[in-house]
Write a protein that holds these residues in place. Structure first.
Motif, PDB file in Angstrom:
ATOM      1  N   ASP A 196       2.088  -2.292   8.482  1.00 27.35           N
ATOM      2  CA  ASP A 196       2.997  -2.320   7.342  1.00 27.35           C
ATOM      3  C   ASP A 196       4.401  -1.878   7.741  1.00 27.35           C
ATOM      4  O   ASP A 196       5.389  -2.437   7.290  1.00 27.35           O
TER       5      ASP A 196
ATOM      6  N   LYS B 156      -1.596  -1.468   6.625  1.00 21.77           N
ATOM      7  CA  LYS B 156      -1.832  -1.950   5.262  1.00 21.77           C
ATOM      8  C   LYS B 156      -3.143  -1.407   4.695  1.00 21.77           C
ATOM      9  O   LYS B 156      -3.302  -1.332   3.480  1.00 21.77           O
TER      10      LYS B 156
ATOM     11  N   GLU C 174       3.763  -0.489 -10.041  1.00 20.58           N
ATOM     12  CA  GLU C 174       4.699  -0.128  -8.961  1.00 20.58           C
ATOM     13  C   GLU C 174       4.279   1.199  -8.322  1.00 20.58           C
ATOM     14  O   GLU C 174       5.059   1.829  -7.633  1.00 20.58           O
TER      15      GLU C 174
ATOM     16  N   ILE D  63       2.812   3.121  -3.878  1.00 23.60           N
ATOM     17  CA  ILE D  63       3.585   3.914  -2.901  1.00 23.60           C
ATOM     18  C   ILE D  63       3.514   5.403  -3.253  1.00 23.60           C
ATOM     19  O   ILE D  63       3.242   6.248  -2.398  1.00 23.60           O
TER      20      ILE D  63
ATOM     21  N   GLN E 239       2.862  -6.951   1.865  1.00 21.41           N
ATOM     22  CA  GLN E 239       3.060  -5.578   2.327  1.00 21.41           C
ATOM     23  C   GLN E 239       2.141  -4.671   1.529  1.00 21.41           C
ATOM     24  O   GLN E 239       1.614  -5.068   0.497  1.00 21.41           O
ATOM     25  N   SER E 240       1.986  -3.429   2.009  1.00 22.16           N
ATOM     26  CA  SER E 240       1.107  -2.490   1.305  1.00 22.16           C
ATOM     27  C   SER E 240       1.944  -1.296   0.822  1.00 22.16           C
ATOM     28  O   SER E 240       2.988  -1.497   0.218  1.00 22.16           O
TER      29      SER E 240
ATOM     30  N   SER F  26       5.657  -0.166   3.447  1.00 18.04           N
ATOM     31  CA  SER F  26       6.750  -1.052   3.848  1.00 18.04           C
ATOM     32  C   SER F  26       8.107  -0.537   3.373  1.00 18.04           C
ATOM     33  O   SER F  26       8.244  -0.036   2.266  1.00 18.04           O
TER      34      SER F  26
ATOM     35  N   SER G  45      10.687  -2.581   3.150  1.00 18.34           N
ATOM     36  CA  SER G  45      11.377  -3.694   2.477  1.00 18.34           C
ATOM     37  C   SER G  45      10.459  -4.312   1.425  1.00 18.34           C
ATOM     38  O   SER G  45       9.881  -5.369   1.634  1.00 18.34           O
ATOM     39  N   LYS G  46      10.300  -3.630   0.309  1.00 16.77           N
ATOM     40  CA  LYS G  46       9.397  -4.089  -0.743  1.00 16.77           C
ATOM     41  C   LYS G  46      10.030  -5.257  -1.502  1.00 16.77           C
ATOM     42  O   LYS G  46      11.141  -5.139  -2.016  1.00 16.77           O
ATOM     43  N   GLN G  47       9.326  -6.391  -1.541  1.00 17.01           N
ATOM     44  CA  GLN G  47       9.822  -7.557  -2.276  1.00 17.01           C
ATOM     45  C   GLN G  47       9.285  -7.541  -3.703  1.00 17.01           C
ATOM     46  O   GLN G  47       8.225  -6.992  -3.962  1.00 17.01           O
ATOM     47  N   LYS G  48      10.005  -8.190  -4.611  1.00 21.02           N
ATOM     48  CA  LYS G  48       9.631  -8.118  -6.031  1.00 21.02           C
ATOM     49  C   LYS G  48       8.288  -8.797  -6.325  1.00 21.02           C
ATOM     50  O   LYS G  48       7.634  -8.494  -7.322  1.00 21.02           O
TER      51      LYS G  48
ATOM     52  N   GLU H 283       5.605  -8.599  -4.451  1.00 22.83           N
ATOM     53  CA  GLU H 283       4.468  -7.836  -3.910  1.00 22.83           C
ATOM     54  C   GLU H 283       3.932  -6.879  -4.967  1.00 22.83           C
ATOM     55  O   GLU H 283       4.702  -6.202  -5.643  1.00 22.83           O
TER      56      GLU H 283
END
Length: 546
Positions: free
Chosen positions: A57, A75, A273, A276, A379-380, A383, A385-388, A390
């Motif tokens: 990750d 991950k 969300e 994390i 990603q888990s 990461s 660079s969290k994308q919207k 994910e």
């Protein structure tokens, strides 16, 4: 592209591996196109670690003098540390791992290169086809049909080529309904309840917009699932406020005036969300009790679990206790909708609590139904660079299943390890099952021809035995899980498994299996003695008659 171009330093000696609860081990580190391989030098206890690059990750680099340290966060939530002598070697290895763990092209991933070392007894790609599911349905009702309207993925790109719809609705009407639903995801059958003939359908939101647009074919389609004089329930997984806001963007919800036989219920399932925050709390060993509990609460993870289970119980209750059919949707119908429809089936249908039944459910309600695994599991928790796009949607579903399994430990044929295995393979795997975002993409990637199915491996007897629940006793009843906050627990098997020693848990599990095995042996002896006694009594009676 050649993998060799990305591997600047293919091998490093005198590397030290650190993991929680294990002694540090010195050995050799090798990088291949798809794996990081660590081999220990110890003669007495040689050890190997194989880690897929796709399971990585994020990585962090640290330097003290000429000694470099790479911290790898995976991950599957484990964290390992590698101490590498030589700054240049360390930098080279770190940059290679970063490049190999973030490949853009799906066809460069390991499933396209993996060659199984086991005998293939069953082709997992052909294990759970829609035709087989329809055959089971046809044995109890003749009110449904298989439609091939989406054969070329031309009507709905995220649906499979074949779907089950009411027999009274023709393909021309389905085309009109598809134009009225977000992403063309028109209502299709998700589950038929044999006990009373009620059904659960799923779709995306209707495109009513601010003008209150309607579609008579859509109304006719969902009314076709109702019995005369019966009402149905629409379970919308958004809050009323969010659903009303969606109208401004062209979406919306079913108007009561046009769907008078349907009652709409909003059961809000927020976008999650919190993974994390949860993993951060679980990894911090310095907490006192108050801080740990407050961090756990702040993550909101168990609140999400409660929301999803509550909506699933409601859907199951409408079908089984109210004797009403149900339509479930949110906005797109690819995330919270699937959580609700699949969990409702686990509550209602004992078949879904068996290993093969659960596999079939994952295929039907997640893979074929178009849950975008490639995007959601890119990603888990670590990461940078969290994308919207994910989100841990599938992990939340598995956690909900574990909560029910924990409350009904004898009603499931599979164990916790089975659920953990599915979590791991959804994020990083040698199998092609979870690649792509829908059947359309999987078809273009030719996964059936070029990769191996996860089910081909899992359903071999030597693997299955690891995933069988020794406490299982088939239960044909509907099971009603408690969703009270005190009934829900943190899934330690996933979130704490790398943060605590597993030795004693493993020993306890072995002891339990041995007790159950001994109990079965004693039961067999009792049955044999009973048969023997019955035979002796019969012989005595015959002797008396003589």
């Amino acid at each position: 592209m050649e993998f060799a171009e990305l591997i600047k330093t293919p091998r490093a000696d005198n590397v030290v591996l650190h993991r929680p609860f294990y002694l540090a081990v010195e050995g050799t580190l090798c990088l291949t196109g798809h794996h990081l391989i660590f081999s220990s030098r110890r003669q007495d206890n040689a050890e190997e670690l194989w880690l897929l690059h796709s399971n990585i990750d994020s990585i962090e680099k640290r330097f003290v003098g000429s000694l470099g340290t790479i911290i790898i966060k995976c991950k599957d939530l484990r964290i390992i540390q590698l101490d590498i002598p030589g700054m240049e070697e360390c930098l080279n290895i770190a940059s290679s791992i970063e490049a190999l763990s973030t490949l853009d092209s799906v066809t460069l991933m390991y499933p396209f290169f993996y060659r199984p070392m086991f005998e293939i007894i069953e082709d997992g790609w052909r294990s759970f086809l829609p035709d087989q599911e329809f055959e089971l349905l046809s044995s109890v009702t003749d009110e449904w049909r298989l439609s091939c309207i989406n054969k070329e993925f031309s009507v709905c790109p995220s649906y499979p080529p074949v779907v089950i719809v009411p027999k009274s609705i023709d393909d021309e009407a389905l085309r009109k309904v598809a134009m009225f639903r977000h992403g063309s995801r028109f209502p299709v059958l998700s589950y038929y309840h044999k006990k009373n003939g009620m059904v659960m359908m799923r779709s995306s939101q209707p495109l009513t917009g601010t003008n209150g647009r309607r579609c008579k074919e859509d109304e006719k389609l969902i009314n076709a699932t109702l019995r005369p004089g019966k009402r149905g329930y629409i379970i919308d997984t958004r809050s009323l406020n969010v659903a009303q806001q969606a109208r401004a963007k062209g979406g919306g919800f079913e108007q009561e005036a046009h769907y008078p036989q349907w009652r709409r219920i909003h059961k809000c399932i927020e976008r999650c969300e919190s993974l994390i925050k949860l993993v951060e709390a679980c990894n911090d060993q310095s907490h006192n009790m108050d801080r740990w509990l407050s961090k756990l609460e702040a993550s909101n993870w168990l609140t999400h679990i409660k929301e999803i289970l509550t909506a699933a119980c409601l859907a199951a209750q409408c079908i089984d206790r109210e004797g009403a059919s149900v339509l479930v949707h949110g906005t797109e119908g690819t995330d919270s909708t699937l959580q609700v429809t699949s969990l409702a089936q686990i509550i209602l249908d004992p078949r879904c609590r068996t290993i093969r039944g659960f596999e079939s459910l994952v295929v039907r309600e997640w893979l074929q139904a178009g849950h975008p695994f490639q995007q959601r599991c890119a990603q888990s928790a670590y990461s940078n660079s969290k994308q919207k796009w994910e989100a841990p949607v599938f992990l939340l579903f598995l956690d909900c299943v574990w909560q029910i399994l924990r409350q009904f430990p004898c009603s499931f044929e599979f164990n916790e390890q089975f659920l953990i295995m599915l979590f791991e393979h959804a994020y990083a795997s040698q199998f092609g099952t979870f690649l792509g975002n829908n059947e359309n993409e999987r078809s273009k990637l030719k996964l059936l021809q070029k990769t191996m199915s996860l089910w081909s491996w899992v359903n071999r007897s030597e693997e299955l035995c690891k995933f069988q629940n020794p406490l299982f006793e088939a239960n044909s009843l509907v099971i009603w899980p408690s969703v009270a906050p005190q009934s829900l627990q943190l899934w330690e098997g996933v979130f704490l498994r790398w943060n605590r020693p597993s030795k004693f848990l493993d020993e306890a599990h072995e002891e339990m299996i041995s007790i159950i095995k001994y109990n079965k042996e004693l039961q067999a002896k009792v049955n044999a003695l009973r048969r023997q006694l019955a035979e002796m009594e019969t012989d005595d009676r015959m002797q008396e008659n003589l």
